[in-house]
Design an enzyme around this catalytic site. Sequence first.
Site, PDB file in Angstrom:
ATOM      1  N   CYS A   1       0.854  -1.199   0.000  1.00 39.98           N
ATOM      2  CA  CYS A   1       0.000   0.000   0.000  1.00 39.98           C
ATOM      3  C   CYS A   1       0.891   1.251   0.000  1.00 39.98           C
ATOM      4  O   CYS A   1       1.802   1.378   0.832  1.00 39.98           O
ATOM      5  CB  CYS A   1      -0.904  -0.019   1.234  1.00 39.98           C
ATOM      6  SG  CYS A   1      -1.722   1.556   1.555  1.00 39.98           S
TER       7      CYS A   1
ATOM      8  N   CYS B   1       0.797   3.160   3.365  1.00 40.03           N
ATOM      9  CA  CYS B   1       1.486   2.385   4.410  1.00 40.03           C
ATOM     10  C   CYS B   1       2.995   2.505   4.222  1.00 40.03           C
ATOM     11  O   CYS B   1       3.745   2.633   5.206  1.00 40.03           O
ATOM     12  CB  CYS B   1       1.054   0.923   4.370  1.00 40.03           C
ATOM     13  SG  CYS B   1      -0.563   0.591   5.107  1.00 40.03           S
TER      14      CYS B   1
ATOM     15  N   ASP C   1       0.464  16.808   0.049  1.00 44.38           N
ATOM     16  CA  ASP C   1       0.107  16.120  -1.189  1.00 44.38           C
ATOM     17  C   ASP C   1       1.151  16.434  -2.263  1.00 44.38           C
ATOM     18  O   ASP C   1       1.587  17.576  -2.412  1.00 44.38           O
ATOM     19  CB  ASP C   1      -1.290  16.551  -1.650  1.00 44.38           C
ATOM     20  CG  ASP C   1      -1.873  15.598  -2.682  1.00 44.38           C
ATOM     21  OD1 ASP C   1      -2.849  14.898  -2.356  1.00 44.38           O
ATOM     22  OD2 ASP C   1      -1.348  15.547  -3.814  1.00 44.38           O
TER      23      ASP C   1
ATOM     24  N   HIS D   1      -4.155   0.502   8.543  1.00 46.87           N
ATOM     25  CA  HIS D   1      -4.659   0.471   7.162  1.00 46.87           C
ATOM     26  C   HIS D   1      -6.161   0.187   7.142  1.00 46.87           C
ATOM     27  O   HIS D   1      -6.609  -0.878   7.551  1.00 46.87           O
ATOM     28  CB  HIS D   1      -3.930  -0.599   6.338  1.00 46.87           C
ATOM     29  CG  HIS D   1      -4.449  -0.683   4.932  1.00 46.87           C
ATOM     30  ND1 HIS D   1      -3.903   0.044   3.899  1.00 46.87           N
ATOM     31  CD2 HIS D   1      -5.486  -1.361   4.398  1.00 46.87           C
ATOM     32  CE1 HIS D   1      -4.589  -0.189   2.792  1.00 46.87           C
ATOM     33  NE2 HIS D   1      -5.542  -1.051   3.072  1.00 46.87           N
TER      34      HIS D   1
ATOM     35  N   ASN E   1     -12.317  11.064  -0.316  1.00 45.23           N
ATOM     36  CA  ASN E   1     -12.910  10.347  -1.437  1.00 45.23           C
ATOM     37  C   ASN E   1     -13.075   8.885  -1.047  1.00 45.23           C
ATOM     38  O   ASN E   1     -12.143   8.258  -0.549  1.00 45.23           O
ATOM     39  CB  ASN E   1     -12.036  10.505  -2.681  1.00 45.23           C
ATOM     40  CG  ASN E   1     -11.996  11.952  -3.157  1.00 45.23           C
ATOM     41  OD1 ASN E   1     -13.012  12.639  -3.108  1.00 45.23           O
ATOM     42  ND2 ASN E   1     -10.833  12.414  -3.589  1.00 45.23           N
TER      43      ASN E   1
ATOM     44  N   HIS F   1      -6.127   3.689   0.857  1.00 45.19           N
ATOM     45  CA  HIS F   1      -5.807   3.782   2.287  1.00 45.19           C
ATOM     46  C   HIS F   1      -6.504   5.060   2.732  1.00 45.19           C
ATOM     47  O   HIS F   1      -6.226   6.141   2.189  1.00 45.19           O
ATOM     48  CB  HIS F   1      -4.293   3.856   2.488  1.00 45.19           C
ATOM     49  CG  HIS F   1      -3.849   3.945   3.926  1.00 45.19           C
ATOM     50  ND1 HIS F   1      -2.935   3.077   4.507  1.00 45.19           N
ATOM     51  CD2 HIS F   1      -4.185   4.832   4.906  1.00 45.19           C
ATOM     52  CE1 HIS F   1      -2.725   3.418   5.765  1.00 45.19           C
ATOM     53  NE2 HIS F   1      -3.479   4.490   6.041  1.00 45.19           N
TER      54      HIS F   1
ATOM     55  N   HIS G   1      -7.776   8.458   3.684  1.00 42.78           N
ATOM     56  CA  HIS G   1      -7.063   9.723   3.847  1.00 42.78           C
ATOM     57  C   HIS G   1      -8.052  10.863   3.759  1.00 42.78           C
ATOM     58  O   HIS G   1      -9.036  10.793   3.035  1.00 42.78           O
ATOM     59  CB  HIS G   1      -5.949   9.887   2.814  1.00 42.78           C
ATOM     60  CG  HIS G   1      -6.385   9.669   1.393  1.00 42.78           C
ATOM     61  ND1 HIS G   1      -6.575   8.415   0.869  1.00 42.78           N
ATOM     62  CD2 HIS G   1      -6.680  10.544   0.406  1.00 42.78           C
ATOM     63  CE1 HIS G   1      -6.956   8.523  -0.391  1.00 42.78           C
ATOM     64  NE2 HIS G   1      -7.045   9.809  -0.703  1.00 42.78           N
TER      65      HIS G   1
ATOM     66  N   HIS H   1      -8.179  14.905   2.861  1.00 44.10           N
ATOM     67  CA  HIS H   1      -7.478  16.044   2.285  1.00 44.10           C
ATOM     68  C   HIS H   1      -7.836  17.291   3.102  1.00 44.10           C
ATOM     69  O   HIS H   1      -9.027  17.576   3.303  1.00 44.10           O
ATOM     70  CB  HIS H   1      -7.940  16.302   0.843  1.00 44.10           C
ATOM     71  CG  HIS H   1      -7.718  15.177  -0.113  1.00 44.10           C
ATOM     72  ND1 HIS H   1      -6.720  15.198  -1.078  1.00 44.10           N
ATOM     73  CD2 HIS H   1      -8.381  14.005  -0.296  1.00 44.10           C
ATOM     74  CE1 HIS H   1      -6.789  14.095  -1.795  1.00 44.10           C
ATOM     75  NE2 HIS H   1      -7.790  13.344  -1.346  1.00 44.10           N
TER      76      HIS H   1
HETATM   77  P1  5GP Z   1      -7.494  10.408  -3.716  1.00 45.60           P
HETATM   78  O1  5GP Z   1      -7.625  10.682  -5.182  1.00 45.60           O
HETATM   79  O2  5GP Z   1      -7.342   8.923  -3.461  1.00 45.60           O
HETATM   80  O3  5GP Z   1      -8.555  11.038  -2.878  1.00 45.60           O
HETATM   81  O4  5GP Z   1      -6.166  11.134  -3.243  1.00 45.60           O
HETATM   82  C1  5GP Z   1      -4.905  10.587  -3.372  1.00 45.60           C
HETATM   83  C2  5GP Z   1      -3.933  11.728  -3.259  1.00 45.60           C
HETATM   84  O5  5GP Z   1      -2.646  11.210  -3.041  1.00 45.60           O
HETATM   85  C3  5GP Z   1      -3.849  12.597  -4.535  1.00 45.60           C
HETATM   86  O6  5GP Z   1      -4.212  13.946  -4.215  1.00 45.60           O
HETATM   87  C4  5GP Z   1      -2.379  12.465  -4.954  1.00 45.60           C
HETATM   88  O7  5GP Z   1      -1.828  13.665  -5.460  1.00 45.60           O
HETATM   89  C5  5GP Z   1      -1.703  12.008  -3.679  1.00 45.60           C
HETATM   90  N1  5GP Z   1      -0.533  11.191  -3.890  1.00 45.60           N
HETATM   91  C6  5GP Z   1      -0.426  10.123  -4.727  1.00 45.60           C
HETATM   92  N2  5GP Z   1       0.802   9.584  -4.638  1.00 45.60           N
HETATM   93  C7  5GP Z   1       1.484  10.332  -3.722  1.00 45.60           C
HETATM   94  C8  5GP Z   1       2.809  10.261  -3.193  1.00 45.60           C
HETATM   95  O8  5GP Z   1       3.621   9.390  -3.541  1.00 45.60           O
HETATM   96  N3  5GP Z   1       3.162  11.185  -2.272  1.00 45.60           N
HETATM   97  C9  5GP Z   1       2.296  12.169  -1.857  1.00 45.60           C
HETATM   98  N4  5GP Z   1       2.752  13.038  -0.959  1.00 45.60           N
HETATM   99  N5  5GP Z   1       1.038  12.257  -2.324  1.00 45.60           N
HETATM  100  C10 5GP Z   1       0.636  11.348  -3.244  1.00 45.60           C
HETATM  101 ZN    ZN Z   2      -2.267   1.266   3.741  1.00 47.09          ZN
END
Ligand code: 5GP
Ligand code: ZN
Length: 113
Positions: free
Chosen positions: A4, A7, A30, A46, A86, A97, A99, A101
């Site tokens: 993950c 993780c 982000d 997780h 989301n 995982h 999260h 924002h």
């Molecule tokens: P989701 O679309 O699942 O709500 O948000 C995932 C977020 O993770 C996105 O805003 C994306 O920019 C961020 N993200 C994806 N990979 C990485 C990473 O390797 N490092 C960081 N800091 N953010 C990431």
């Molecule tokens: Zn995870």
Amino acid sequence: MDDCLFCRIIRGEIPSAKVYEDDRVYAFRDINPQAPVHVLVVPKAHYKNVSDCAGKDPGLTGYVFKACTDIARAEGLENGFRLTTNNGPDACQSVEHMHVHILGGAKLTDKMG
Ligand code: 5GP
Ligand code: ZN
């Protein structure tokens, strides 16, 4: 969860810009910010999304949101901020995982969908 992404970030296997950490949550910037301040707050345990986390550990879910408000204050977002989580494909969740924002630092769009 060995493979993950978040993780692996929590374990320090992938670098991240850490904002806050305690025994239950980890917060980092982000990689593709959508606002001047864009922080991701994740439980260290997780869970695949907020539905999963709330169903199995509602106390931890509340703790994550409390941490979000504390981090928003520490980031100077006194004039307001948005918390987004989301949950599943229709919401375009891209990392499985849980999260949250934190978005702020400027007037955000009034469109949320
Ligand atoms: P989701 O679309 O699942 O709500 O948000 C995932 C977020 O993770 C996105 O805003 C994306 O920019 C961020 N993200 C994806 N990979 C990485 C990473 O390797 N490092 C960081 N800091 N953010 C990431
Ligand atoms: Zn995870």
